[in-house]
Design a protein around this motif. Sequence first.
Motif, PDB file in Angstrom:
ATOM      1  N   VAL A  32       0.812  -1.213   0.000  1.00  0.00           N
ATOM      2  CA  VAL A  32       0.000   0.000   0.000  1.00  0.00           C
ATOM      3  C   VAL A  32       0.846   1.264   0.000  1.00  0.00           C
ATOM      4  CG1 VAL A  32      -1.902  -1.198   1.171  1.00  0.00           C
ATOM      5  CG2 VAL A  32      -0.342   0.226   2.508  1.00  0.00           C
ATOM      6  N   PHE A  33       2.175   1.112   0.115  1.00  0.00           N
ATOM      7  CA  PHE A  33       3.090   2.253   0.137  1.00  0.00           C
ATOM      8  C   PHE A  33       3.748   2.461  -1.222  1.00  0.00           C
ATOM      9  CE2 PHE A  33       2.909   1.305   4.640  1.00  0.00           C
ATOM     10  CZ  PHE A  33       3.046   2.545   5.251  1.00  0.00           C
ATOM     11  N   THR A  34       4.201   3.692  -1.462  1.00  0.00           N
ATOM     12  CA  THR A  34       5.062   3.959  -2.606  1.00  0.00           C
ATOM     13  C   THR A  34       6.422   3.327  -2.318  1.00  0.00           C
ATOM     14  OG1 THR A  34       5.899   6.017  -1.673  1.00  0.00           O
ATOM     15  CG2 THR A  34       3.949   6.174  -3.088  1.00  0.00           C
ATOM     16  N   SER A  35       7.227   3.144  -3.344  1.00  0.00           N
ATOM     17  CA  SER A  35       8.537   2.507  -3.144  1.00  0.00           C
ATOM     18  C   SER A  35       9.423   3.294  -2.194  1.00  0.00           C
ATOM     19  CB  SER A  35       9.246   2.306  -4.486  1.00  0.00           C
ATOM     20  OG  SER A  35       9.453   3.550  -5.109  1.00  0.00           O
ATOM     21  N   GLY A  36       9.299   4.586  -2.128  1.00  0.00           N
ATOM     22  CA  GLY A  36      10.105   5.396  -1.213  1.00  0.00           C
ATOM     23  C   GLY A  36       9.355   5.793   0.040  1.00  0.00           C
ATOM     24  N   GLY A  37       8.302   5.047   0.363  1.00  0.00           N
ATOM     25  CA  GLY A  37       7.462   5.401   1.499  1.00  0.00           C
ATOM     26  C   GLY A  37       8.134   5.210   2.843  1.00  0.00           C
ATOM     27  N   SER A  38       7.491   5.748   3.889  1.00  0.00           N
ATOM     28  CA  SER A  38       8.032   5.605   5.242  1.00  0.00           C
ATOM     29  C   SER A  38       6.908   5.574   6.265  1.00  0.00           C
ATOM     30  CB  SER A  38       8.995   6.754   5.560  1.00  0.00           C
ATOM     31  OG  SER A  38       8.294   7.984   5.600  1.00  0.00           O
ATOM     32  N   TYR A  39       7.253   5.053   7.450  1.00  0.00           N
ATOM     33  CA  TYR A  39       6.347   4.976   8.591  1.00  0.00           C
ATOM     34  C   TYR A  39       7.049   5.622   9.775  1.00  0.00           C
ATOM     35  CZ  TYR A  39       3.511   3.037  12.357  1.00  0.00           C
ATOM     36  OH  TYR A  39       2.701   2.890  13.460  1.00  0.00           O
ATOM     37  N   SER A  40       6.343   6.468  10.506  1.00  0.00           N
ATOM     38  CA  SER A  40       6.931   7.150  11.661  1.00  0.00           C
ATOM     39  C   SER A  40       6.183   6.788  12.933  1.00  0.00           C
ATOM     40  CB  SER A  40       6.878   8.670  11.475  1.00  0.00           C
ATOM     41  OG  SER A  40       7.598   9.056  10.337  1.00  0.00           O
ATOM     42  N   TYR A  46      10.884   5.230   9.818  1.00  0.00           N
ATOM     43  CA  TYR A  46      11.397   3.958   9.314  1.00  0.00           C
ATOM     44  C   TYR A  46      11.136   3.854   7.816  1.00  0.00           C
ATOM     45  CZ  TYR A  46      11.295   2.996  14.265  1.00  0.00           C
ATOM     46  OH  TYR A  46      11.495   3.076  15.614  1.00  0.00           O
ATOM     47  N   PRO A  47      12.187   3.645   7.019  1.00  0.00           N
ATOM     48  CA  PRO A  47      11.966   3.373   5.598  1.00  0.00           C
ATOM     49  C   PRO A  47      11.346   1.985   5.448  1.00  0.00           C
ATOM     50  CG  PRO A  47      14.290   3.122   6.144  1.00  0.00           C
ATOM     51  CD  PRO A  47      13.604   3.609   7.382  1.00  0.00           C
ATOM     52  N   LEU A  48      10.787   1.716   4.293  1.00  0.00           N
ATOM     53  CA  LEU A  48      10.063   0.455   4.090  1.00  0.00           C
ATOM     54  C   LEU A  48      10.913  -0.785   4.302  1.00  0.00           C
ATOM     55  CD1 LEU A  48       7.638   1.125   1.112  1.00  0.00           C
ATOM     56  CD2 LEU A  48       7.216   1.224   3.568  1.00  0.00           C
ATOM     57  N   ASP A  49      12.224  -0.709   4.040  1.00  0.00           N
ATOM     58  CA  ASP A  49      13.038  -1.912   4.236  1.00  0.00           C
ATOM     59  C   ASP A  49      13.165  -2.282   5.713  1.00  0.00           C
ATOM     60  OD1 ASP A  49      14.759   0.226   4.826  1.00  0.00           O
ATOM     61  OD2 ASP A  49      16.494  -0.734   3.916  1.00  0.00           O
ATOM     62  N   HIS A 131      12.753   4.451  21.149  1.00  0.00           N
ATOM     63  CA  HIS A 131      13.406   3.161  21.407  1.00  0.00           C
ATOM     64  C   HIS A 131      12.437   2.100  21.894  1.00  0.00           C
ATOM     65  CE1 HIS A 131      16.996   5.390  20.649  1.00  0.00           C
ATOM     66  NE2 HIS A 131      16.767   6.162  21.670  1.00  0.00           N
ATOM     67  N   ALA A 132      11.117   2.296  21.722  1.00  0.00           N
ATOM     68  CA  ALA A 132      10.179   1.228  22.037  1.00  0.00           C
ATOM     69  C   ALA A 132      10.446   0.055  21.095  1.00  0.00           C
ATOM     70  CB  ALA A 132       8.736   1.702  21.892  1.00  0.00           C
ATOM     71  N   PHE A 133      11.052   0.355  19.974  1.00  0.00           N
ATOM     72  CA  PHE A 133      11.487  -0.656  19.007  1.00  0.00           C
ATOM     73  C   PHE A 133      12.982  -0.468  18.826  1.00  0.00           C
ATOM     74  CE2 PHE A 133      12.608  -1.409  14.502  1.00  0.00           C
ATOM     75  CZ  PHE A 133      12.431  -2.770  14.475  1.00  0.00           C
TER      76      PHE A 133
END
Length: 138
Positions: A32-40, A46-49, A131-133
Amino acid sequence: MSPTDDLVEIEQLLARYAVAMTRGDVDRVLGVFTSGGSYSAFGDTYPLDEFPALIAAAPKGLFLVGSPAIELDGDTATGTQPLCFVEHSEHALRVGYYNDTYVRTAEGWRLRTRAMTFIRRSGDHDSGRPHAFERTRS
């Protein structure tokens, strides 16, 4: 495509995200993300990788989302979507909302960025404890 068609497509994209997260289907979440997407979240982006490791470390359960408020602007959009996460073993709740950016691609609308904001019992709104992750960077 009409604005209504765009809104329905984005809403379905977000529904696929919630169902895939609930089912633990990382490939569909990434889709559901673009190839350069991210999650914060957790004070970091965090980049998708890195997203599969983040998902693996997260509690499992039901991702119950509300209707998003979306602002269209041509081939881009922004939105906010409420979330209630119910952890599977204890039924503990996490509530908050996502702030998103979307982009129209050749494959249709995709998330470019998704940022989680938690709503605390105190009423505070924050992105989570840093740092929860624990990242494993080389």
